[in-house]
Design a protein around this motif. Sequence first.
Motif, PDB file in Angstrom:
ATOM      1  N   PRO A   1     -60.413  48.229  87.821  1.00 25.99           N
ATOM      2  CA  PRO A   1     -61.061  47.403  86.840  1.00 25.99           C
ATOM      3  C   PRO A   1     -60.369  47.442  85.568  1.00 25.99           C
ATOM      4  CG  PRO A   1     -62.413  49.215  88.127  1.00 25.99           C
ATOM      5  CD  PRO A   1     -60.918  49.310  88.565  1.00 25.99           C
ATOM      6  N   GLY A   2     -60.319  46.374  85.037  1.00 25.90           N
ATOM      7  CA  GLY A   2     -59.719  46.041  84.018  1.00 25.90           C
ATOM      8  C   GLY A   2     -58.331  45.859  83.718  1.00 25.90           C
ATOM      9  N   GLN A   3     -57.759  45.743  84.774  1.00 26.34           N
ATOM     10  CA  GLN A   3     -56.265  45.495  85.211  1.00 26.34           C
ATOM     11  C   GLN A   3     -56.134  44.251  85.507  1.00 26.34           C
ATOM     12  OE1 GLN A   3     -53.997  47.965  83.660  1.00 26.34           O
ATOM     13  NE2 GLN A   3     -55.845  48.901  83.011  1.00 26.34           N
ATOM     14  N   PRO A   4     -54.850  43.456  85.167  1.00 31.72           N
ATOM     15  CA  PRO A   4     -54.753  42.214  85.677  1.00 31.72           C
ATOM     16  C   PRO A   4     -54.145  42.329  87.120  1.00 31.72           C
ATOM     17  CG  PRO A   4     -52.833  42.939  84.317  1.00 31.72           C
ATOM     18  CD  PRO A   4     -53.846  44.216  84.034  1.00 31.72           C
ATOM     19  N   ILE A   5     -54.292  41.419  88.041  1.00 30.42           N
ATOM     20  CA  ILE A   5     -53.899  41.250  89.181  1.00 30.42           C
ATOM     21  C   ILE A   5     -52.261  41.113  89.294  1.00 30.42           C
ATOM     22  CG2 ILE A   5     -53.706  39.784  91.502  1.00 30.42           C
ATOM     23  CD1 ILE A   5     -56.605  38.967  90.613  1.00 30.42           C
ATOM     24  N   ASP A   6     -51.550  41.827  90.210  1.00 31.92           N
ATOM     25  CA  ASP A   6     -50.166  41.576  90.233  1.00 31.92           C
ATOM     26  C   ASP A   6     -49.781  39.991  90.443  1.00 31.92           C
ATOM     27  OD1 ASP A   6     -47.652  41.291  91.277  1.00 31.92           O
ATOM     28  OD2 ASP A   6     -47.587  43.163  92.510  1.00 31.92           O
ATOM     29  N   PRO A   7     -49.031  39.677  89.415  1.00 36.16           N
ATOM     30  CA  PRO A   7     -48.852  38.165  89.315  1.00 36.16           C
ATOM     31  C   PRO A   7     -48.148  37.427  90.490  1.00 36.16           C
ATOM     32  CG  PRO A   7     -47.831  39.247  87.329  1.00 36.16           C
ATOM     33  CD  PRO A   7     -48.012  40.205  88.189  1.00 36.16           C
ATOM     34  N   LYS A   8     -47.426  38.081  91.138  1.00 36.36           N
ATOM     35  CA  LYS A   8     -46.722  37.488  92.570  1.00 36.36           C
ATOM     36  C   LYS A   8     -47.788  37.462  93.477  1.00 36.36           C
ATOM     37  CE  LYS A   8     -44.703  41.765  94.320  1.00 36.36           C
ATOM     38  NZ  LYS A   8     -44.978  42.495  93.071  1.00 36.36           N
ATOM     39  N   VAL A   9     -48.739  38.565  93.436  1.00 40.23           N
ATOM     40  CA  VAL A   9     -49.766  38.558  94.468  1.00 40.23           C
ATOM     41  C   VAL A   9     -50.765  37.250  94.186  1.00 40.23           C
ATOM     42  CG1 VAL A   9     -51.773  39.989  95.446  1.00 40.23           C
ATOM     43  CG2 VAL A   9     -49.588  40.918  95.101  1.00 40.23           C
ATOM     44  N   ARG A  10     -51.260  37.286  92.910  1.00 38.88           N
ATOM     45  CA  ARG A  10     -52.147  36.213  92.493  1.00 38.88           C
ATOM     46  C   ARG A  10     -51.482  34.803  92.836  1.00 38.88           C
ATOM     47  NH1 ARG A  10     -51.710  37.078  87.046  1.00 38.88           N
ATOM     48  NH2 ARG A  10     -50.061  35.067  87.011  1.00 38.88           N
ATOM     49  N   GLU A  11     -50.329  34.613  92.555  1.00 43.58           N
ATOM     50  CA  GLU A  11     -49.717  33.377  93.066  1.00 43.58           C
ATOM     51  C   GLU A  11     -49.708  33.001  94.484  1.00 43.58           C
ATOM     52  OE1 GLU A  11     -48.724  30.752  90.524  1.00 43.58           O
ATOM     53  OE2 GLU A  11     -50.062  32.155  89.295  1.00 43.58           O
ATOM     54  N   PHE A  12     -49.561  34.045  95.098  1.00 38.24           N
ATOM     55  CA  PHE A  12     -49.509  33.729  96.550  1.00 38.24           C
ATOM     56  C   PHE A  12     -50.890  33.355  97.012  1.00 38.24           C
ATOM     57  CE2 PHE A  12     -49.330  35.369 100.898  1.00 38.24           C
ATOM     58  CZ  PHE A  12     -48.616  34.108 101.711  1.00 38.24           C
ATOM     59  N   LEU A  13     -51.942  34.093  96.692  1.00 36.58           N
ATOM     60  CA  LEU A  13     -53.283  33.860  96.983  1.00 36.58           C
ATOM     61  C   LEU A  13     -53.745  32.327  96.327  1.00 36.58           C
ATOM     62  CD1 LEU A  13     -55.045  37.461  96.491  1.00 36.58           C
ATOM     63  CD2 LEU A  13     -54.286  36.166  98.559  1.00 36.58           C
TER      64      LEU A  13
END
Length: 353
Positions: free
Chosen positions: A307-319
């Motif tokens: 909670p309150g933390q950003p999603i890992d950028p590479k994971v976010r981009e793949f999703l």
Amino acid sequence: MRIHPAILLLGLGLPAGALADEPSPAPEVKFVDALPLYTPSGTVAGTIRLWGHGSPKHDFMGRLMDAWIAGFGKYQPGVKFENHMYGTASAIGALYTGAGDIAILGEEISPAAATAFEREKHYAPTGIQIATGSLDVNFFDYAHMIFVRKDNPIQGLTLAQLDGIFGAEHRRGPRNLRTWGDLGLTGDWAQRRIQPYGWQVDVDFALFFREAVLENSHRWNTDLKEFVHVLRPDGSQYDHGQQILDALAQDPAGIAISNVRYANPAVRALPLARNEGEPYYEPTRANLIAQTYPLVRIIPAFIDCPPGQPIDPKVREFLRYILSREGQQALVHDSDYLPLGADLIRRQLEKLK
């Protein structure tokens, strides 16, 4: 034996070029071609460790995963993948132990898996819907459907009524429903005792129904006749869904959980409504994609995002890629899942911001 369409055309005296090599998409999924294209929000790099649905014997998502990885690589060549698709049961454990970055399940997350994650991490995993279960394809999370005999006059049911029929705790309604008269039928039907048929209550199929309809009550109607897969004398499998509808065909007072892939001429699927006074929906591909049919199955991906933390950028981009036009086109072309509806995709993308 599968015969190539070109051979069929030649047999009809038509040129092989009269039919495209690839079949045209079904009308219900053509909206995918109008979805937004994937636009990178930045350049990312690193390794994404995938865990989830599949096995060495049945690589259910292998072709689709290869297509997603190849398509994403055209935009983000700095991202590499480790593929550990050993089965849904392994996925959430890999996530909360730190062995995986994305858990792709072959069905909705089980209460036990969700509890295990929260016990370890003290917060819930973040779920992103990535696909819709199929209408009637085995191993691709086909929809649950409710059947009666064709001579049964009932027109449709709500989830509360299904809870009253198949359950014993009536968490959704005021009482259990045990006769067809309890559902409003009159005349000869009024005193007929309802005979329910369904999956064995401790298998995954029944677990979904228990969550979706019985509100996680473990108390089933004791009249329920349960079925499991059995082998015929010739060694072929007699599926539980087939046994259920074969039994229903012989029982005018019966009601059954199964799927249209097993339907016979004596039975029919009922339209369902989530609540009294709301619309009833038939189990069609369009209604599954829109998630208006209440017993649609969902294919989710889960990630560990405190909670309150950003999603890992590479994971976010793949999703984000999976939810783009290219990602959903690959899903339609390289799997038997149905895509997510456009509105549902927008809601998932909101979670990734």
